[in-house]
Design a protein around this motif. Structure first.
Motif, PDB file in Angstrom:
ATOM      1  N   TRP A   1      -5.905   6.497   1.105  1.00 34.50           N
ATOM      2  CA  TRP A   1      -6.942   5.841   0.933  1.00 34.50           C
ATOM      3  C   TRP A   1      -6.825   5.191  -0.551  1.00 34.50           C
ATOM      4  O   TRP A   1      -7.356   3.565  -1.207  1.00 34.50           O
ATOM      5  CB  TRP A   1      -8.210   6.494   1.340  1.00 34.50           C
ATOM      6  N   GLN A   2      -6.276   6.226  -1.213  1.00 34.76           N
ATOM      7  CA  GLN A   2      -6.584   5.569  -2.684  1.00 34.76           C
ATOM      8  C   GLN A   2      -5.594   4.305  -3.409  1.00 34.76           C
ATOM      9  O   GLN A   2      -6.051   3.741  -3.893  1.00 34.76           O
ATOM     10  CB  GLN A   2      -6.169   6.405  -4.071  1.00 34.76           C
TER      11      GLN A   2
ATOM     12  N   MET B   1       0.976  -1.452   0.243  1.00 33.29           N
ATOM     13  CA  MET B   1      -0.099  -0.081  -0.206  1.00 33.29           C
ATOM     14  C   MET B   1       0.708   1.388   0.068  1.00 33.29           C
ATOM     15  O   MET B   1       0.864   1.748  -0.578  1.00 33.29           O
ATOM     16  CB  MET B   1      -1.202   0.165   1.283  1.00 33.29           C
ATOM     17  N   PRO B   2       2.059   1.243   0.825  1.00 35.54           N
ATOM     18  CA  PRO B   2       2.537   3.011   1.100  1.00 35.54           C
ATOM     19  C   PRO B   2       3.094   2.712  -0.902  1.00 35.54           C
ATOM     20  O   PRO B   2       3.291   3.863  -0.900  1.00 35.54           O
ATOM     21  CB  PRO B   2       3.457   2.711   2.092  1.00 35.54           C
TER      22      PRO B   2
ATOM     23  N   LEU C   1      -6.357  -3.167  -2.700  1.00 33.97           N
ATOM     24  CA  LEU C   1      -7.628  -4.095  -2.329  1.00 33.97           C
ATOM     25  C   LEU C   1      -8.142  -5.194  -3.379  1.00 33.97           C
ATOM     26  O   LEU C   1      -8.504  -5.735  -3.540  1.00 33.97           O
ATOM     27  CB  LEU C   1      -8.894  -3.686  -1.424  1.00 33.97           C
ATOM     28  N   ALA C   2      -8.277  -4.246  -4.785  1.00 33.67           N
ATOM     29  CA  ALA C   2      -9.014  -4.889  -5.409  1.00 33.67           C
ATOM     30  C   ALA C   2      -7.647  -5.387  -6.099  1.00 33.67           C
ATOM     31  O   ALA C   2      -8.193  -7.021  -6.426  1.00 33.67           O
ATOM     32  CB  ALA C   2      -9.059  -3.862  -7.051  1.00 33.67           C
ATOM     33  N   PHE C   3      -6.497  -5.044  -6.745  1.00 31.29           N
ATOM     34  CA  PHE C   3      -5.283  -6.032  -6.765  1.00 31.29           C
ATOM     35  C   PHE C   3      -5.537  -8.232  -5.728  1.00 31.29           C
ATOM     36  O   PHE C   3      -5.102  -8.193  -6.171  1.00 31.29           O
ATOM     37  CB  PHE C   3      -4.127  -5.432  -7.088  1.00 31.29           C
ATOM     38  N   ALA C   4      -5.807  -7.334  -4.404  1.00 22.10           N
ATOM     39  CA  ALA C   4      -5.537  -8.800  -3.678  1.00 22.10           C
ATOM     40  C   ALA C   4      -6.731  -9.643  -4.197  1.00 22.10           C
ATOM     41  O   ALA C   4      -6.554 -10.502  -3.642  1.00 22.10           O
ATOM     42  CB  ALA C   4      -5.822  -7.396  -2.489  1.00 22.10           C
TER      43      ALA C   4
ATOM     44  N   TYR D   1       4.716   5.909  -5.197  1.00 18.20           N
ATOM     45  CA  TYR D   1       4.943   5.924  -6.902  1.00 18.20           C
ATOM     46  C   TYR D   1       3.699   6.517  -7.668  1.00 18.20           C
ATOM     47  O   TYR D   1       4.272   7.129  -8.650  1.00 18.20           O
ATOM     48  CB  TYR D   1       5.039   4.480  -7.304  1.00 18.20           C
ATOM     49  N   LEU D   2       2.720   6.430  -7.151  1.00 17.24           N
ATOM     50  CA  LEU D   2       1.544   7.206  -7.940  1.00 17.24           C
ATOM     51  C   LEU D   2       1.597   8.800  -7.166  1.00 17.24           C
ATOM     52  O   LEU D   2       0.721   9.096  -8.321  1.00 17.24           O
ATOM     53  CB  LEU D   2       0.180   6.065  -8.291  1.00 17.24           C
TER      54      LEU D   2
END
Length: 143
Positions: free
Chosen positions: A105-106, A93-94, A112-115, A99-100
């Motif tokens: 939160w984003q 997550m961090p 979570l979607a990738f997970a 990177y982006l």
């Protein structure tokens, strides 16, 4: 127990197939530039591959100590996948946020979607891997 060579084959095959599926899927779902999606997926896969080896080694030793075998039931496979993804989520997550240049939160939502994708993928992949490369000790437990 699996050999070191088998664990390496498992980790590499899992990540290569996952990258081939997740990169275009991530770019499409999150409207990312293909290059950014590739960096996130490949970077995540690199972290995940190291985590995969360490996690599975620890999990198998714990399962063998608690149950006397590394044979996994359906419920154990689900627990295995969930715990793996939770550990990976905390690591990635961090890195995604940094990177982006997005909020934690984003990054959490994206991670979570990738997970969720990888949790389902891990369940199917590991089940298939165990069928293609079964351990001799399992035959004694099934018979």
């Amino acid at each position: 127990m699996r050999t070191i060579t088998d664990r390496i084959r498992h980790a590499i095959s899992f990540e290569v197939i996952g990258i081939l599926i997740a990169t275009p899927l991530g770019a499409f779902v999150f409207q990312l530039h293909a290059g950014d999606s590739a960096v996130i997926v490949v970077g995540s896969a690199t972290v995940a591959m190291l985590w995969n080896y360490i996690y599975n080694l620890i999990f198998d030793h714990a399962l063998n100590r608690l149950a006397g075998t590394t044979l996994k039931s359906g419920a154990i496979r689900i627990l295995h996948a969930v715990l793996f993804e939770l550990g990976l989520l905390l690591m990635l997550m961090p890195l995604i946020a940094l990177y982006l240049g997005i909020s934690l939160w984003q990054a959490l939502v994206m991670d979570l979607a990738f997970a969720l994708f990888y949790m389902g993928y891990a369940l199917v992949f590991n089940w298939a891997y165990d069928r293609v490369f079964p351990l001799p000790e399992w035959e004694a437990k099934r018979g």
